[in-house]
Design a protein around this motif. Structure first.
Motif, PDB file in Angstrom:
ATOM      1  N   VAL A 168       0.654  -1.182   0.210  1.00 46.13           N
ATOM      2  CA  VAL A 168       0.018   0.273   0.067  1.00 46.13           C
ATOM      3  C   VAL A 168       0.838   1.234   0.010  1.00 46.13           C
ATOM      4  CG1 VAL A 168      -1.775   1.336   0.979  1.00 46.13           C
ATOM      5  CG2 VAL A 168      -1.676  -1.244   1.448  1.00 46.13           C
ATOM      6  N   ASP A 224       5.442   6.588   3.173  1.00 48.14           N
ATOM      7  CA  ASP A 224       6.704   6.011   2.258  1.00 48.14           C
ATOM      8  C   ASP A 224       7.457   6.215   2.176  1.00 48.14           C
ATOM      9  OD1 ASP A 224       5.349   2.906   2.746  1.00 48.14           O
ATOM     10  OD2 ASP A 224       3.883   3.857   0.987  1.00 48.14           O
ATOM     11  N   ASP A 282       6.208  -0.116   3.997  1.00 47.64           N
ATOM     12  CA  ASP A 282       6.251  -1.799   3.784  1.00 47.64           C
ATOM     13  C   ASP A 282       6.575  -1.826   2.636  1.00 47.64           C
ATOM     14  OD1 ASP A 282       4.649  -0.545   2.124  1.00 47.64           O
ATOM     15  OD2 ASP A 282       2.998  -1.669   2.284  1.00 47.64           O
TER      16      ASP A 282
HETATM   17 CA   LIG Z   1       3.355   1.720   1.945  1.00 50.64          CA
END
Ligand SMILES: [Ca+2]
Ligand SMILES: [Ca+2]
Ligand SMILES: [Ca+2]
Ligand SMILES: [Ca+2]
Length: 507
Positions: A341, A346, A378
């Motif tokens: 995602v 990020d 992530d």
């Molecule tokens: Ca992410």
């Protein structure tokens, strides 16, 4: 803190390399001089006329006003290259601005092979800043700007050349349709490489692999940045003719030719049209750990390609729309795929400040937060294993590996573990740097081994306080002898912990 490792001068018994000559060229020289440091030549062609393979031509700093093409037609060998390099600590400008605009008015024409060029700025040629048709040349820490066609063009069979840490920008032909940053195109040969290079604000494309007259060649780019192509120096779009792509991977008049492209850790952003552009290339395209952001279209690889060819995207990142990728491409752990995602959180930064700014003193790319991953993303450690160095438990997704020690240091804390970063630059010649951090006061040792496991250099013990350090290695052994081209292993030890890096010395 910085340390130098050791260049102990070995006083007796030196068996030196075969004698090679040094020649000097200065804006205040004269071609009737003998070409010494105190009585230099005025022109590079004069030095070229007297130089033999293995010789070095030093170009002194200052502006060299040039009205004619400099042709490097002689060829060295892998053991005895010709060297055309900036005098240490100086930055010569080769200014061709007085040339007329004409397709024959290249700045530097490299038709010879086994030349190494270092530290030169090339401005204002009436066509390409550099046109290369020779092979096995190395161009490092040079820049090409405001030329009236592509900054650098490789054609006529140019093969196995390596451009390292070089920039090409603000190149503009009068009709805005041809001037690319780096153009391995048309009749280019195979095996050319670009490492750590940048192309920005060229009227046409950043890189262009369009073919006409050759087929099935391979070009490799690693850690190259291409941005704001399709815009002029003043920021206006190069309309109507400028293509404005970051990495144009191929294409041909008949739409049938194959340019096999390998792009590793490359970054495309803010190009007016496409970031990564197939452009009807029929060859293989392998994109590994690339990042695309803010381009008109980020990835445009719609197919088709020839049977037997492959389009592969592994560990690539995008922020924004992905674009179009052919159904039969092989995709592995790219940021737009499940389960990732991607949000703005990020990334550490979207601020491009400094991306076109000065390089490090050794020519390597500046280290900036732009498009690096943010702590907690992530995408960290989530990539598919490829033959690239990484931190943490695995390789990340995108162009920049998340570096926990930088993160820790930038937040003002002392790292809580022994961290050693990959050396930079790598490959290198002859100086490279290794950053490391230790969590507590103690002894650090540093050793170099060759691929046969022979110990070539060992440092004296360094007692350090907790913190971050950078060491510098000059490519020499304990006795101060320069080591040859090859792979070396650097090991740093702190207490019972050891970290080993693979270093590539490329001369
Ligand atoms: Ca992410
Ligand atoms: Ca064009
Ligand atoms: Ca182009
Ligand atoms: Ca990682």
């Amino acid at each position: 803190m910085s340390r130098s490792f050791p260049r102990i001068v070995f006083l007796a018994g030196c068996i030196c390399a075969p004698l090679s000559a040094q020649w000097y060229v200065s804006p205040v020289g004269n071609d009737s001089n003998p070409g010494t440091i105190t009585q230099p030549f005025l022109t590079i062609p004069k030095a070229h006329s007297v130089a033999l393979a293995g010789d070095t031509i030093y170009v002194r700093g200052g502006t060299h006003e040039l009205g004619a093409t400099i042709t490097l037609s002689k060829s060295g060998t892998s053991a005895e290259m010709y060297h055309l390099i900036a005098y240490p600590g100086e930055r010569p400008l080769l200014d061709f601005s007085s040339m007329a605009t004409s397709s024959t008015n290249r700045g530097i024409r490299v038709s010879g092979s086994y030349w190494r060029l270092y530290g030169l700025d090339v401005q204002g040629a009436g066509d390409n800043g550099m046109n290369m048709s020779g092979s096995n040349n190395i161009v490092e820490y040079c820049s090409f700007f405001e030329n009236r066609d592509s900054g650098v063009q490789l054609d006529n069979g140019a093969s196995s050349n390596h451009f390292i840490n070089s920039d090409s920008y603000f190149n503009t032909d009068p009709l805005f349709e041809n001037a690319d940053g780096f153009a391995p195109k048309l009749t280019v040969g195979s095996g050319n490489r670009f490492t750590g290079c940048r192309a920005w604000q060229n009227a046409d494309d950043g890189w262009d692999g369009y073919l006409r007259g050759t087929n099935d060649v391979t070009t490799t780019l690693d850690q190259c940045w291409s941005f704001m192509n399709g815009y002029l120096k003043d920021g206006t779009p190069s309309l109507p003719n400028g293509d404005g792509n970051g990495f144009k991977m191929g294409g041909s008049d008949d739409k049938l030719l194959r340019h096999n492209m390998v792009l590793i850790r490359c970054l495309a952003f803010d190009n007016r049209v496409k970031g990564f552009d197939q452009n009807n290339n029929r060859g293989s395209m392998s994109l590994i750990n690339c990042t695309s952001y803010g381009n008109g279209t980020n990835y445009s690889i719609p197919g088709p390609i020839d049977s037997g060819m492959v389009a592969t995207l592994t560990n690539c990142a995008v922020f924004g729309s992905t674009g179009t990728i052919m159904d039969s491409a092989t995709l592995s752990t790219n940021s737009w795929m499940s389960p990732f995602v991607v949000t703005s959180s990020d990334f550490a930064s979207f601020d491009t400040t400094g991306m076109r700014g000065p390089r490090n003193p050794d020519g390597s790319l500046p280290r900036l937060p732009f498009m690096r991953l943010a702590d907690g993303s992530d995408l960290i450690d989530a990539g598919t294993s490829v033959s690239l160095p990484f931190f943490g438990t695995g390789i990340d997704i995108g162009s920049f590996e998340f570096d926990p020690s930088t993160f820790v240091a930038s937040s003002g804390d002392i790292p809580d573990y022994f961290a050693v970063l990959q050396n930079y630059p790598n490959p290198f010649n002859p100086v490279t740097h290794i950053d490391y951090a230790i969590p507590s006061d103690g002894i650090v040792t540093f050793q170099i081994h060759d691929v046969m496991g022979r110990l070539l250099l060992t440092s004296s013990n360094m007692h350090e306080q907790a913190g971050r350090f950078s060491l510098r290695w000059e490519g020499s052994d304990t006795e101060g002898h320069a080591l040859p081209t090859g792979v070396y292993f650097a090991t740093l030890r702190f207490g019972r912990a050891a970290r080993t890096l693979k270093l590539f010395l490329l001369k």
